[in-house]
Every structure is written in C-alpha cells, then in structure tokens.
Scaffold this motif. Sequence first.
Motif, PDB file in Angstrom:
ATOM      1  N   SER A  44      -2.708   4.541   0.225  1.00  0.00           N
ATOM      2  CA  SER A  44      -2.833   3.334  -0.585  1.00  0.00           C
ATOM      3  C   SER A  44      -4.307   3.121  -0.914  1.00  0.00           C
ATOM      4  O   SER A  44      -5.201   3.744  -0.312  1.00  0.00           O
TER       5      SER A  44
ATOM      6  N   GLU B 200       3.202  10.360   1.985  1.00  0.00           N
ATOM      7  CA  GLU B 200       3.070   8.911   2.018  1.00  0.00           C
ATOM      8  C   GLU B 200       2.449   8.425   3.321  1.00  0.00           C
ATOM      9  O   GLU B 200       1.661   7.487   3.321  1.00  0.00           O
ATOM     10  N   TRP B 201       2.811   9.078   4.428  1.00  0.00           N
ATOM     11  CA  TRP B 201       2.313   8.682   5.738  1.00  0.00           C
ATOM     12  C   TRP B 201       1.612   9.866   6.404  1.00  0.00           C
ATOM     13  O   TRP B 201       2.100  10.998   6.372  1.00  0.00           O
TER      14      TRP B 201
ATOM     15  N   ASN C  54       0.074  -0.892   6.135  1.00  0.00           N
ATOM     16  CA  ASN C  54      -0.625   0.356   5.808  1.00  0.00           C
ATOM     17  C   ASN C  54      -1.192   1.068   7.031  1.00  0.00           C
ATOM     18  O   ASN C  54      -1.569   2.244   6.923  1.00  0.00           O
TER      19      ASN C  54
ATOM     20  N   ARG D  77      -1.053   4.922   5.969  1.00  0.00           N
ATOM     21  CA  ARG D  77      -0.293   5.094   4.735  1.00  0.00           C
ATOM     22  C   ARG D  77      -1.215   5.319   3.533  1.00  0.00           C
ATOM     23  O   ARG D  77      -2.314   4.770   3.476  1.00  0.00           O
TER      24      ARG D  77
END
Length: 459
Positions: free
Chosen positions: A326, A238-239, A306, A324
């Motif tokens: 996205s 995710e990160w 983000n 992040r």
Amino acid sequence: MSLSRSPSPVPGGGWSSPGLNIPSSGRSSPTRGYPGSNGTPVMWESARLKNTSGSPGYPSFSTQNQGFLSRHMRRLSSNLPHFNANPHYIEKEKIVHGRWSVQNVPLLGRLRGVMARMGRKMKIRLMIVLLFIISVIVFYNTPLIYHWRRSPWLGGGQKFVIILAANVGGGVMEWKGAREWAIERDSVRNKKKYVSRWGYDLEIVDMSTKKRYAHEWRESWEKVDFIRSSLRKYPKAEWIWWLDLNTFIMEPSYSLQDHIFNNLQQHVYRDINEYNPLNISHPLTDPHLDEESRSAVGDGKAESINLVLPQDCSGFNLGSFFIRRSAWTDRLLDIWWDPVAYEQKHMEWEHKEQDALEQLYKAQPWIRKHTAFLPQRMINSFPAGACSENGNDSRIHYDQKDRDFVVNMAGCEWGRDCWGEMYNFRELSYYLNRNIWERFKEDLVAKIWEKITGQKVKL
C-alpha cells in the motif's frame, strides 16, 4: 446281367433288394409285395418310431424344454457350482495336470472372468470410480496442485510472499559452524516445503552485515530494504510475511488464508490495551486529531489494516510479522529507514529496528490506525526458555495440545542450544503431522517388532 439287388421299384410294390424289406428299414408301401419278396410291406424307420412314441389314436407333440418352469430351473442350475457326489472320485486329469484348479488360474485370468460376468452399467460405474481415483492421485502428486492453489481465482497463493532471513555464506558477525549450517538447512527446507504446498513465493535473503552508508553499520536493519525490494520483485503479491531464520512452521497443513486472512477482523485486535507490555498510552486524545486517530480501533475495518505483528513479554516482536502492499507501507518503510532518526537514537534502541518501530507507533497517529496485533501463539510461539522470567505463559509459549502454527527460537544464541531446540521441534512437527501409513508403521509394526525382538527400529 442280374440286377436283382438294385433298389428299383417293380409293379406290384416292394423292392427288388431283399435286404430292404426287413421291418427295421425301408418304407411302408400300401401295395402288396412283388412275387420275389417275402410278402411283408416295407416301412420307414421314422414312421415306425412315430407310431411307437405316440399314444394310440392321438398325435404326439412335445417341446424341447418341457415347459416354462423347467426351462427357468435349468437356467438357474446351470450357473450353480457342481460338486462330485462321491468324495473318493477324482478325475484323472485334475490329479495329473491340475488344469481346473482355482489356485493355478492366473490373476489376470481371474480379473478377466470377473469383468466378463459384470453387467454394462457396473463396468461403467467401476470405470468412473477408477478415473476419479487416478485423477485425485495425479492432481495431488504433480505440480497441478501448486498452480491450482497459486491461481488468483482459486487458491490465491500468489498474493503471499515469505521472506526468510538467512546468513548465506557466513554469520552476521562471525563464521558459522556445523550447528549453524544445520539450523539454516532445516529452516530453509521447512519453508520450501510449506510454500510448495500452498503456492506461495519464497524469497531467501542474506542478512549478513553490510555497510549501507559510509558512517554506519546496520545489523538486522536490512529487512526494511528487503521488504521494499520484494514488493518490487513480486508485483502481484499483496502480503509480505517476514520470518527469522530460527523459526519453524510446525503445522504445514495450515494455509495463511484459512489460519488468518479469511477472517482477519476476528483474529486481530487493534486496541493495544488488550495486551500492552510496553504500557503505551492508547488511544491518543489530542484535540487536533481526526476521529479515527482518536479511536482505539481506527476505522474498525479489516481493509485498513496494513501491518500485523505479535507482541511478546517485552513488546513488539518482528521475528514473524505481516506487512501489506500500500502507499501507507511505502511511507512507513521510508520513515523506518530514516538515517537521521537512526543517527540520533541508535544508541538507545537496544533491539534496533524493533525499537525504532515501537517509537514510531508511539509518536505517529497515522501508524496506529493502520496497525493490528495478532495473539503471539498464532504466528510466533516461543519455546519454554524464551521470556521465562515469569514461568510458562499461555499467551506466549508453545502448546502442543493447541497445535500452534509457528515456533520461534528467539534469543537461543544467548545461553540456549539453538540446534537442540530446532531439532526437537522438527521431530515433534513430523510426529504430529504423520499420515495414516506412517502411523501404522511406527505405532503398530515398530511396536510389535520391539516386543518380539527387544530392539527399537525406525521404519
């Protein structure tokens, strides 16, 4: 044949054997003795003893333990240690063999004796404690702890990927020497130990200069491509946490979740006016923009963040930042790497991709409302030599008392000793994170040895 000594009864009582007619043996007979005997009746020894032990006229009766109190006291006294009343008396067996000496009893025998004297409940409790201790030791000294912290429903470590910018095989613009190799070795080892502790993924990338297009050389711009490729390589991440080679994690006991992301909204600031070394005008006031774009904090929700990065004395710092996964990130990476913008502006962008991101932040409202800033010392503290034009700055420079998370030797290649700074911070990190046993050896045993011998020793 004479049978005068045979023990056969005769009419008139008694026995034909004279030896059985003595008062101390035989049995008593109510009849008179036969003519060959001495005239005294024969009595059994048991009957005689009964008559002599009891009181005259009453039957005698006694228990074996002489009452309840005597039995109780005898039971207590049998468990007490026995001592010789005469100190000069010593058994010969103890002197010669020493078989009863406590010092000669093996340790296993003593343990067996202790266990034999324990009750059943105490044995069960002791077994539970031992199993718990063994389980803890096995858990923290095997890969179980790594998989525990990595699992999405327990530790959540697989949500984070660390990208370390290295120079595998050589420098960016020149070959590496012994100091450069030592810096890379310490930095890589530091990151590997950290990710193995918390269940994160580590991606070590080669930042040597590569010609991406026929007409340009983009030194340090590779991080945009590496971020995109890491997002594809780790689909559960995710990160992404980018770290330059000259960084060192000072506090490996800090997890990213506890240090930042469990309370992301409380740690970041979205209004750049809180610390604005670039003097960027914020927020935008154009009437055609929506309400979130004209707000200083965007929508104010942590879910919309983000990009998380720190600022140093000269503006954005990309030596340590988070991005992040996205659709917004994919769009940012594409525009950030835009060759047209690079061709037009690369002569003006002294800090290359860092200046390019600053330009995008100034000109694009959709980037502002998804960007947040962390205080620099949370993820990117500087040593005393960096950004030192105005002296020591509590916002920027490393503070040992506050146990800052990461230190970044930014700009050390320009007039500072990169290896010296890396070595000093490595030793300081080890000193601050010693366990109890290491502190005992170094703070007590080594000091006592130095006072006795006058020589310093490193245990």
